[in-house]
Write a protein that holds these residues in place. Structure first.
Motif, PDB file in Angstrom:
ATOM      1  N   ALA A 112       0.877  -1.219  -0.064  1.00  0.00           N
ATOM      2  CA  ALA A 112       0.079   0.028   0.114  1.00  0.00           C
ATOM      3  C   ALA A 112       1.001   1.289  -0.070  1.00  0.00           C
ATOM      4  O   ALA A 112       2.171   0.957   0.167  1.00  0.00           O
ATOM      5  N   ALA A 113       0.372   2.217  -0.133  1.00  0.00           N
ATOM      6  CA  ALA A 113       1.154   3.652  -0.433  1.00  0.00           C
ATOM      7  C   ALA A 113       0.623   4.748   0.364  1.00  0.00           C
ATOM      8  O   ALA A 113      -0.544   4.676   0.633  1.00  0.00           O
ATOM      9  N   ARG A 114       1.207   5.589   0.963  1.00  0.00           N
ATOM     10  CA  ARG A 114       0.783   6.642   1.672  1.00  0.00           C
ATOM     11  C   ARG A 114       1.809   8.000   1.565  1.00  0.00           C
ATOM     12  O   ARG A 114       2.850   7.809   0.982  1.00  0.00           O
ATOM     13  N   MET A 115       1.200   9.123   1.558  1.00  0.00           N
ATOM     14  CA  MET A 115       1.812  10.397   1.690  1.00  0.00           C
ATOM     15  C   MET A 115       2.785  10.553   2.612  1.00  0.00           C
ATOM     16  O   MET A 115       2.142  10.607   3.910  1.00  0.00           O
ATOM     17  N   VAL A 116       4.048  11.167   2.510  1.00  0.00           N
ATOM     18  CA  VAL A 116       4.985  11.368   3.600  1.00  0.00           C
ATOM     19  C   VAL A 116       5.633  12.592   3.508  1.00  0.00           C
ATOM     20  O   VAL A 116       5.796  13.087   2.261  1.00  0.00           O
ATOM     21  N   GLY A 214       2.151  15.888 -16.864  1.00  0.00           N
ATOM     22  CA  GLY A 214       0.797  16.118 -17.197  1.00  0.00           C
ATOM     23  C   GLY A 214      -0.047  15.521 -15.595  1.00  0.00           C
ATOM     24  O   GLY A 214       0.589  15.670 -14.726  1.00  0.00           O
ATOM     25  N   PRO A 215      -1.385  15.230 -15.887  1.00  0.00           N
ATOM     26  CA  PRO A 215      -1.983  14.586 -14.546  1.00  0.00           C
ATOM     27  C   PRO A 215      -1.160  13.499 -14.045  1.00  0.00           C
ATOM     28  O   PRO A 215      -0.787  12.528 -14.950  1.00  0.00           O
ATOM     29  N   VAL A 216      -1.083  13.256 -12.808  1.00  0.00           N
ATOM     30  CA  VAL A 216      -0.486  12.325 -11.927  1.00  0.00           C
ATOM     31  C   VAL A 216      -1.597  11.534 -10.954  1.00  0.00           C
ATOM     32  O   VAL A 216      -2.327  12.590 -10.228  1.00  0.00           O
ATOM     33  N   GLN A 217      -1.656  10.413 -11.205  1.00  0.00           N
ATOM     34  CA  GLN A 217      -2.637   9.430 -10.443  1.00  0.00           C
ATOM     35  C   GLN A 217      -2.135   9.054  -9.068  1.00  0.00           C
ATOM     36  O   GLN A 217      -1.139   8.294  -9.132  1.00  0.00           O
ATOM     37  N   MET A 218      -2.688   9.495  -8.002  1.00  0.00           N
ATOM     38  CA  MET A 218      -2.308   9.204  -6.820  1.00  0.00           C
ATOM     39  C   MET A 218      -3.331   8.393  -6.003  1.00  0.00           C
ATOM     40  O   MET A 218      -4.456   8.485  -6.204  1.00  0.00           O
ATOM     41  N   PRO A 219      -2.854   7.153  -5.191  1.00  0.00           N
ATOM     42  CA  PRO A 219      -3.672   6.505  -4.665  1.00  0.00           C
ATOM     43  C   PRO A 219      -4.420   7.011  -3.418  1.00  0.00           C
ATOM     44  O   PRO A 219      -3.939   7.936  -2.736  1.00  0.00           O
ATOM     45  N   ARG A 220      -5.613   6.869  -3.165  1.00  0.00           N
ATOM     46  CA  ARG A 220      -6.509   7.251  -2.001  1.00  0.00           C
ATOM     47  C   ARG A 220      -7.179   5.906  -1.498  1.00  0.00           C
ATOM     48  O   ARG A 220      -7.846   5.340  -2.074  1.00  0.00           O
ATOM     49  N   ILE A 221      -6.732   5.906  -0.128  1.00  0.00           N
ATOM     50  CA  ILE A 221      -7.110   4.773   0.515  1.00  0.00           C
ATOM     51  C   ILE A 221      -8.111   4.843   1.851  1.00  0.00           C
ATOM     52  O   ILE A 221      -7.623   5.941   2.594  1.00  0.00           O
TER      53      ILE A 221
END
Length: 558
Positions: A112-116, A214-221
């Motif tokens: 999984a990924a999260r923003m830090v 361009g647009p960057v898709q970031m995960p949202r959990i």
């Protein structure tokens, strides 16, 4: 001059920072826990009870890297979470199972990924099923141990960590469940370095941001909170002392078989045939009791009701006429001299008691099948008799089974206990009139009729002539019906069951069917709703009336 925060940010984005990870340029960190070759994957299941080995004690490998965005899709989740030092190890990030990308270590991993924040050292701790773990490699001993609440999920509803790892427990009662909070203490954590490459993981939910290319898709959990829950232990149900028919059928049969004039019917048969007949009747005695109990008003079978039963079963024709049925009825009605001398008390001169009903069916089987050469013996004749009565008997048994299955449930137990005082007061008012001084109070059939009339319980589905059936179906079967009157004396437990039977009869839910179909069973929740509605609408108003004086009360009940 005072500037608003919006104005300050317009002047220089570095003059005021916010908690928004997008505004502050936080970077995406992937948390990956890999399963080494030859080791089993963690499963959302419980450890074997009694095991002395730590649950899921296996080596783990933590990778901090970015996928290229073209890896295989994420698969079904398991019970693996990641806690980070960004929020003090409070929130958990659920990891999902995926296969390694090409060139990586073979086998499955959980990611999984999260923003830090940028340039920030991040510490991480993993929950794997019911245990807290750190991966081998870069670890750091914490200055002070951290306490982390274990997470539960639908795949892992029950948590069972090792007792030595538990820092504290908390149990909160909510509704009919207990919610459990299990706090574990951890002394070390993995050191998570910032990734060197970028690229989003595929995700079912995402956030689009503007990037240099361009647009960057970031995960949202996001995840719904799921706490470990267990059922609140229930007290003893109101029906705990109820005794089913199966516990007393053999005793009923032995008494009735000894009192019926069996020797005159099967005495001419061989010993083997007599034994087979006795075994056949015993195996079908629940059917006979069900037929006897529901015919007429619930106590005794009249000559008209006996003829109607055999007509319904197709046993009355040109070979076996109504006159033959009447002769069998009259012969079965004669009481043996030894019972008369012993002071046997029968239900009446015009009805058959239970042992007489058994004798009546034996006589009809003998007259219709054995005497006319349609059977090889009495056992065969009785077998054909029971086969003809089976559809009617099975419908009666199915009706009672449906009632007990729905009435003996937690939902109904809650309703009966909720209105216990109301039912107890009504039982006290409408019982005891015929009780012998010094004996335990009971309710007779006449008092039960008074109770139903006072509560205005009759409707188009439940008519007065069915009162006796409701009374008898609410009673527990008693083996002795000749020298004792207990089978006519309703105690409070039986009164509660009779109220439930009246409820179903009023609603039309307890109608007989030719076959026992499980799909027609009333749901316990529906039965509980019907019972509570009947108590509130019909029975509770009776307890609200001011009790009349002794003379007035006696006049009303007579």
């Amino acid at each position: 001059m005072i500037f608003a925060p919006r104005v300050l940010r317009e002047r220089d984005v570095l003059e005021q920072q916010t908690t928004c990870w997008a505004c502050e340029g936080w970077e995406r960190l992937e948390l990956r826990w890999a399963v080494l070759d030859g080791e089993p994957e963690p499963k959302a299941s419980l450890p074997q009870r009694g095991s002395k080995e730590p649950f899921l004690s296996r080596s783990m490998e933590l990778h901090m890297a970015f996928d290229d965005g073209h890896g295989p899709p994420l698969l079904s989740p398991t019970a693996v979470w990641a806690f980070t030092s960004i929020d003090g190890f409070v929130s958990a990030l659920r990891l999902k199972r995926a296969e390694h990308a090409e060139g990586a270590t073979k086998g499955a991993h959980f990611a999984a990924a999260r923003m830090v924040p940028r340039e920030c050292k991040v510490l991480g701790i993993f929950q794997v099923d019911s245990a807290l773990r750190v991966a081998p490699g870069a670890t750091e001993v914490l200055e002070a141990p951290v306490e982390i609440e274990l997470r539960a999920c639908e795949e892992l509803p029950i948590l069972e960590p090792l007792e030595k790892d538990i820092a504290s427990k908390e149990v909160v009662k909510k509704g009919g469940n207990y919610e459990h909070r299990l706090i574990l203490r951890m002394q070390e954590a993995n050191v998570l370095s910032r990734p060197a490459t970028r690229g989003p993981l595929p995700s079912s939910r995402s956030v689009l941001l503007d990037g240099p290319g361009g647009p960057v898709q970031m995960p949202r959990i996001t995840e719904r909170e799921f706490r470990m829950k267990t059922k609140v232990p229930r007290g003893v149900p109101f029906y705990a002392d109820w005794q089913s028919d199966d516990e007393k059928l053999e005793e009923c049969f032995l008494l009735d078989w000894s009192r019926a004039k069996v020797a005159r019917i099967v005495g001419k048969c061989s010993e083997i045939d007599q034994k087979h007949t006795e075994e056949l009747v015993l195996s079908n005695y629940r059917s006979l009791v069900a037929l006897y109990r529901e015919l007429g008003d619930g106590f005794g079978v009249t000559q008209l009701e006996a003829s109607a039963l055999l007509m319904q079963a197709g046993l009355v024709d040109e070979n076996t006429r109504v006159a033959d049925i009447d002769r069998c009825f009259i012969a079965a009605k004669v009481l043996p001299s030894q019972l008369r001398k012993a002071g046997a008390a029968l239900l009446g001169e015009k009805v058959l008691s239970r042992h007489q009903f058994l004798e009546f069916l034996l006589r009809v089987a003998d007259q219709r099948f054995l005497q006319r050469g349609r059977s090889a013996g009495m056992a065969d004749a009785m077998s054909q008799m029971m086969a003809a009565l089976a559809p009617v008997a099975e419908a009666k048994m199915a009706e009672l089974d449906r009632f007990h299955e729905a009435f003996h449930s937690d939902e109904v137990d809650d309703v009966i206990k909720k209105h216990h005082s109301t039912l107890q007061e009504l039982y006290r008012r409408y019982s005891g009139r015929t009780t012998v001084p010094g004996a335990a109070r009971f309710m007779s059939l006449g008092e039960f009729q008074d109770f139903l009339e006072a509560s205005k319980s009759y409707n188009s589905d439940f008519v007065p002539r069915r009162c006796g059936v409701a009374f008898r179906l609410g009673m527990m079967t008693q083996p002795e019906e000749v020298f004792r009157s207990r089978f006519q004396e309703m105690n409070f437990l039986e009164f509660q069951h009779a109220v439930g039977m009246v409820t179903l009869l009023r609603s039309g839910s307890a109608t007989s069917t030719t076959q026992h179909d499980a799909s027609t069973l009333p749901q316990p929740a529906r039965v509980a709703e019907l019972v509570e509605s009947f108590i509130l609408q019909k029975l509770a108003p009776l307890t609200n009336h001011r009790r009349a004086s002794g003379a007035e009360w006696t006049t009303q009940r007579t």
